[in-house]
Write a protein that holds these residues in place. Structure first.
Motif, PDB file in Angstrom:
ATOM      1  N   ILE A 219      45.900 124.826  59.116  1.00  0.00           N
ATOM      2  CA  ILE A 219      45.036 126.093  58.899  1.00  0.00           C
ATOM      3  C   ILE A 219      44.559 126.861  60.129  1.00  0.00           C
ATOM      4  O   ILE A 219      44.843 127.914  60.165  1.00  0.00           O
ATOM      5  N   ALA A 220      44.657 125.939  61.253  1.00  0.00           N
ATOM      6  CA  ALA A 220      44.202 126.441  62.414  1.00  0.00           C
ATOM      7  C   ALA A 220      45.358 127.441  62.917  1.00  0.00           C
ATOM      8  O   ALA A 220      45.284 128.659  63.405  1.00  0.00           O
ATOM      9  N   LEU A 221      46.622 126.918  62.706  1.00  0.00           N
ATOM     10  CA  LEU A 221      48.044 127.691  63.026  1.00  0.00           C
ATOM     11  C   LEU A 221      48.061 129.028  62.137  1.00  0.00           C
ATOM     12  O   LEU A 221      48.511 129.914  62.470  1.00  0.00           O
ATOM     13  N   ARG A 222      47.675 128.716  60.796  1.00  0.00           N
ATOM     14  CA  ARG A 222      47.703 129.678  59.757  1.00  0.00           C
ATOM     15  C   ARG A 222      46.960 130.673  60.394  1.00  0.00           C
ATOM     16  O   ARG A 222      47.266 132.185  60.031  1.00  0.00           O
ATOM     17  N   ASP A 223      45.669 130.528  60.867  1.00  0.00           N
ATOM     18  CA  ASP A 223      44.714 131.503  61.158  1.00  0.00           C
ATOM     19  C   ASP A 223      45.055 132.218  62.548  1.00  0.00           C
ATOM     20  O   ASP A 223      44.269 133.297  62.935  1.00  0.00           O
ATOM     21  N   PRO A 229      52.883 135.602  59.356  1.00  0.00           N
ATOM     22  CA  PRO A 229      53.304 134.539  58.351  1.00  0.00           C
ATOM     23  C   PRO A 229      54.986 134.182  58.315  1.00  0.00           C
ATOM     24  O   PRO A 229      54.994 133.179  57.841  1.00  0.00           O
ATOM     25  N   TRP A 230      55.668 135.252  58.540  1.00  0.00           N
ATOM     26  CA  TRP A 230      57.105 134.808  58.785  1.00  0.00           C
ATOM     27  C   TRP A 230      57.705 134.001  59.830  1.00  0.00           C
ATOM     28  O   TRP A 230      58.575 133.548  59.582  1.00  0.00           O
ATOM     29  N   LEU A 231      56.634 133.708  60.737  1.00  0.00           N
ATOM     30  CA  LEU A 231      57.120 132.634  61.791  1.00  0.00           C
ATOM     31  C   LEU A 231      56.914 131.391  61.469  1.00  0.00           C
ATOM     32  O   LEU A 231      57.746 130.440  61.791  1.00  0.00           O
ATOM     33  N   PHE A 232      56.030 131.004  60.410  1.00  0.00           N
ATOM     34  CA  PHE A 232      56.197 129.653  59.806  1.00  0.00           C
ATOM     35  C   PHE A 232      55.883 129.692  58.275  1.00  0.00           C
ATOM     36  O   PHE A 232      54.741 129.732  57.848  1.00  0.00           O
ATOM     37  N   GLY A 347      48.340 133.034  55.487  1.00  0.00           N
ATOM     38  CA  GLY A 347      47.403 133.887  54.707  1.00  0.00           C
ATOM     39  C   GLY A 347      46.583 134.812  55.350  1.00  0.00           C
ATOM     40  O   GLY A 347      45.511 135.216  54.915  1.00  0.00           O
ATOM     41  N   ARG A 348      47.143 135.407  56.678  1.00  0.00           N
ATOM     42  CA  ARG A 348      46.319 136.016  57.609  1.00  0.00           C
ATOM     43  C   ARG A 348      46.075 137.533  57.063  1.00  0.00           C
ATOM     44  O   ARG A 348      45.456 138.361  57.656  1.00  0.00           O
ATOM     45  N   GLU A 349      47.214 137.913  56.208  1.00  0.00           N
ATOM     46  CA  GLU A 349      47.281 139.469  55.834  1.00  0.00           C
ATOM     47  C   GLU A 349      45.896 139.931  55.643  1.00  0.00           C
ATOM     48  O   GLU A 349      45.443 141.067  55.882  1.00  0.00           O
ATOM     49  N   ALA A 351      42.911 138.649  56.321  1.00  0.00           N
ATOM     50  CA  ALA A 351      41.972 138.064  56.970  1.00  0.00           C
ATOM     51  C   ALA A 351      41.018 139.103  57.651  1.00  0.00           C
ATOM     52  O   ALA A 351      41.459 140.013  57.948  1.00  0.00           O
ATOM     53  N   GLU A 352      39.838 138.952  57.595  1.00  0.00           N
ATOM     54  CA  GLU A 352      38.846 139.666  58.371  1.00  0.00           C
ATOM     55  C   GLU A 352      39.056 139.971  59.928  1.00  0.00           C
ATOM     56  O   GLU A 352      39.389 139.192  60.495  1.00  0.00           O
ATOM     57  N   GLY A 353      39.132 141.638  59.923  1.00  0.00           N
ATOM     58  CA  GLY A 353      39.354 141.820  61.606  1.00  0.00           C
ATOM     59  C   GLY A 353      40.731 142.171  61.620  1.00  0.00           C
ATOM     60  O   GLY A 353      41.192 142.427  62.984  1.00  0.00           O
ATOM     61  N   SER A 354      41.808 142.003  60.969  1.00  0.00           N
ATOM     62  CA  SER A 354      43.254 142.138  61.266  1.00  0.00           C
ATOM     63  C   SER A 354      43.651 142.920  60.287  1.00  0.00           C
ATOM     64  O   SER A 354      43.450 142.772  59.237  1.00  0.00           O
ATOM     65  N   ALA A 355      44.610 143.788  60.733  1.00  0.00           N
ATOM     66  CA  ALA A 355      45.265 144.716  59.949  1.00  0.00           C
ATOM     67  C   ALA A 355      46.174 143.998  58.949  1.00  0.00           C
ATOM     68  O   ALA A 355      46.914 142.900  59.403  1.00  0.00           O
TER      69      ALA A 355
END
Length: 530
Positions: A219-223, A229-232, A347-349, A351-355
């Motif tokens: 989860i930490a790496l995902r965020d 996302p495409w890197l792992f 699932g960062r796409e 996430a709050e604060g990032s485009a």
């Protein structure tokens, strides 16, 4: 008749001629003076017999980074090379901007490699090393494989997380995670490659980790904003240990699935689940393997049908995710996890604060985002920035996104998106710099992701901005050195280092980083001017 001719210039010349014919589509041309084209094979043979010449490999050099002037003036290039000694053969590859030069004797070739390059025709001269043959099944000849995992029995017992990542970035991701291992609370064992039989058809790799709570690491790496996302695209929880046979791994996994959730080791579960002593019934299970073709192995089907036919596998409505990964011909790991607590993909796409990746103009947006994060770049409130070579607009978009009050986007080309706080100057940088200086512009940030014909031009652009007085004291500079055709990997590193040193003399601090968002031969310069 040509290959049997007694006057042919030697087998080396035949090979060069053949290469020219085959390479025409890629822009290969061979340039000889008349006195070179009909040289008899006997002369070089006599020199080699006397110990003055050497074989073709010893007399051949690689000339990289050919400029436009060199490619349009072959006689001038030949004349420049003859300062080192008599040239027997010159073969240029125009599209790739490099050449192979064969001198008549080994001393001339060695002299060419020793002398410092001071020419407007090419960037460097190095030994023309023969291309290394690839080991069987090895498709990673370009990668510096410093993180290969050693699969001892102890490692197999301890591994409980595997991150799937593209081969082009596996080493960089391993470096990145290793730097943050203490903060993540994990141990990095290294990268493994698919079994020999699978390497040519499947290009992704696995980064092996061990952590007391593997789901927390995933989860930490995902965020992590630097790990797109495409890197792992997939992670595997491997909490049921390593095994030396596929049948053994499959038997352990399916046996555990039939026992219910309480069979899982507590350390791999979600905290809320692990604190519940009661068993959670196993519903349909999603089954995933690495490599993906492993799922078709007859051993898996045999174990399932003969021992555990009651298990239900499905790609929809599943309650658990079960995994088996093959790390080597005789090494397998397996495990499973509740689907509700496990991120299948990044699932960062949203996430709050990032485009989101879909909202970004281009992937370059994330390159600058990573450079700012990894370079510990401090953006003052209301910062003023300049983006040289801004089209299609990824870096300008990011600068506006982080709150710059004004962004001067300089590029003759059209931009796909021009943020409200940006001003698009449709001109070359050389024209924009004096205009901005006349307006009294003072920059907190100067960034550039331009693709220039020569890397030296990037230094010249920075010098022009600096000389015009556009940069505030302690302004931040982020520049991309992009690979040009004609450089070997080692030569590219040396050339980038040389130009980075030149930029560094005007900076109080600086660093060169191979970002995860960089291409294989891109490096990012991050500095703070004096």
């Amino acid at each position: 008749a040509v290959f049997g001719s007694a006057t042919c210039r030697s087998s080396m010349s035949i090979a060069v001629s053949a290469k020219v014919v085959i390479g025409k589509r890629a822009g290969a041309t061979c340039r000889h003076r008349a006195r070179l084209s009909c040289v008899s094979a006997q002369a070089p043979e006599r020199k080699r017999a006397a110990g003055e010449g050497g074989d073709g490999a010893e007399r051949r050099v690689f000339v990289g980074g050919l400029t436009h002037k060199a490619l349009t003036n072959k006689d001038g290039l030949l004349h420049a090379l003859e300062q080192f000694g008599e040239v027997e053969d010159l073969c240029t590859f125009e599209n790739q901007k490099y050449a192979f030069v064969t001198f008549t004797d080994r001393a001339a070739a060695e002299n060419a490699q020793r002398q410092p390059v001071n020419s407007d025709l090419f960037n460097h001269i190095s030994k023309a090393d023969p291309k290394e043959s690839k080991a069987e099944g090895n498709t990673d000849s370009r990668a510096n494989r410093n993180h290969d995992a050693v699969l001892t029995d102890e490692v197999l017992r301890e591994v409980n997380v595997a991150l799937q990542c593209p081969s082009s970035h596996a080493e960089r991701i391993a470096d990145y995670v290793s730097e943050r291992a203490d903060a993540l609370g994990c141990t990095v064992f290294g990268v493994v490659y698919p079994p020999t039989s699978q390497r040519k058809r499947f290009k992704e790799r696995l980064l092996l980790l061990s952590a007391p709570r593997p789901i927390d690491v995933v989860i930490a790496l995902r965020d992590d904003p630097c790990l797109l996302p495409w890197l792992f695209p997939r992670a595997y929880i491997l909490n049921l240990g390593g095994h030396r046979a596929l049948e053994e791994a499959a038997d352990v996994l399916m046996s555990t699935l039939t026992k219910g959730e309480d069979a899982l080791p507590d350390s791999s579960c979600d905290p809320q689940v692990s604190s519940t002593p009661s068993s959670v019934p196993i519903g349909p299970v999603r089954f995933q393997t690495f490599p993906p073709t492993l799922v078709q192995h007859p051993t898996l089907d045999a174990v399932y049908t003969t021992k555990y036919p009651e298990l239900k596998f499905s790609t929809r409505g599943f309650s658990h995710i079960a995994s088996i990964v093959q790390l080597a011909d005789d090494a397998f790991c397996c495990g499973f996890q509740l689907a509700a607590t496990f991120p299948l993909r990044g699932g960062r796409e949203d996430a709050e604060g990032s485009a989101s990746t879909s909202a970004a103009v281009c992937r370059a947006f994330f390159k600058l985002q990573e450079a700012v994060a990894r370079g510990d770049v401090r953006i003052p409130p209301g910062a003023v920035a300049m983006d040289a070579g801004s089209a299609p607009g990824g870096w300008t978009q990011y600068l506006a996104h982080i709150g710059c009050s004004k962004v001067y986007a300089v590029d003759p080309a059209e931009m796909e998106v021009v943020p409200e706080t940006a001003e698009h100057l449709r001109m070359k940088v050389q024209e924009a710099v004096p205009r901005l200086a006349q307006r009294g512009v003072q920059l907190d940030l100067f960034v550039s992701d331009m693709c220039l014909q020569e890397m030296a031009a990037l230094v010249e652009v920075f010098q022009a901005v600096l000389a015009a007085g556009l940069l505030k004291p302690h302004a931040t500079v982020v520049l991309t050195f992009k690979s040009l055709p004609g450089f070997s990997s080692a030569s590219y590193e040396r050339v980038v280092g040389r130009y980075a040193e030149q930029l560094g003399q005007w900076c109080a601090s600086w660093q060169i980083v191979h970002l995860l968002s960089n291409r294989e031969r891109e490096r990012t310069f991050i500095g703070v001017v004096k």
